[in-house]
Design a protein around this motif. Sequence first.
Motif: not given
Length: 340
Positions: A184-190
């Motif tokens: 979730f967090w990596t998708y939100k970031a990139f």
Amino acid sequence: MADGVSRDARLPLDCAHPVFYCSAGDTNRPGRSIMNFFLETIQVLLLSIWYNVESFIHLFVPRKRKNIAGEVVLITGAGSGIGRLMAQEFASHGTVVVLWDINQEGMKETAKLAKQSGATKVHYYLCDCSDRNEVYRVADQVKREVGDVSILVNNAGIVTGKKFMDAPDSLIEKTVEVNSMAHFWTYKAFLPAMIANNHGHLVSIASSAGLIGVNGLADYCASKFAAVGFAESIALELLANGKDGIKTTIVCPYFINTGMFDGCQTKWPSLLPILKPDYVAKKIIHAVLTDQVYLMMPKSIYLIASLKNILPMKQGILLGQYLGAFNVMDRFTGRNRKQE
């Protein structure tokens, strides 16, 4: 409205029917809706036939491989195992490789190997993917120092290898945080940059345990089921928003001989072999290059996962016993509790 009667109140009774979606003054709309239903049904049938023919053709004719030279590839869990091998494989295609892991020394070794394999540039960052704030902080650093990530590989993963009632709460939480929430967090970031450019590739390294429950892997299976469901939903969300330039690949392998599942045994090695890491890494990169949405290894997983959804429960349990799913974790030792 001026006379105090709502528009909906003035509609003919038939217009409330959920199938026809007609509006006041449009008496021909029900007929058009029925016609649209038949036209769309015919379209779906014809396209379904073509897609199956196309799929059959590609059993004999290889799919065209895309060029990823110059792409920025970020791999989590890159300090060892499959993460390291994927870094080398991506590097051989002339990419910029960005490595994330909690193992500094492991990343240094991976960075050296990736450079030797042909990466144009290699960057590595210490990052605990289970920590949302740390993911965002390091992601901002990557964007400043490297640029926008165009291929994101969520590979970091851990396994407790304990029965559910024996697993400490802290390890259960950590398993979910690393194996699914980190995505979730990596998708939100990139993902925003990929959406803006309508270009990119999202790779989720899940597991066959994200398709079929396994005795002794309750928390791991839950985390991998979540990873698969999340990746599928994001793929549909992107398509619904017209972002067809962003591809997705969901990888569901059986156990891989990286040390993470040391001690696990397979009852029928010819049917469900413990996979060789080099083989898995090469298959993943090939799947990315050909925009393959699902990659299951070995191929028997495709059949087993399909049978799970259509067989009666008792027969499914019988098949699971036959395949050894009840005892696969009996001798699990793992890699000395070390995260991969």
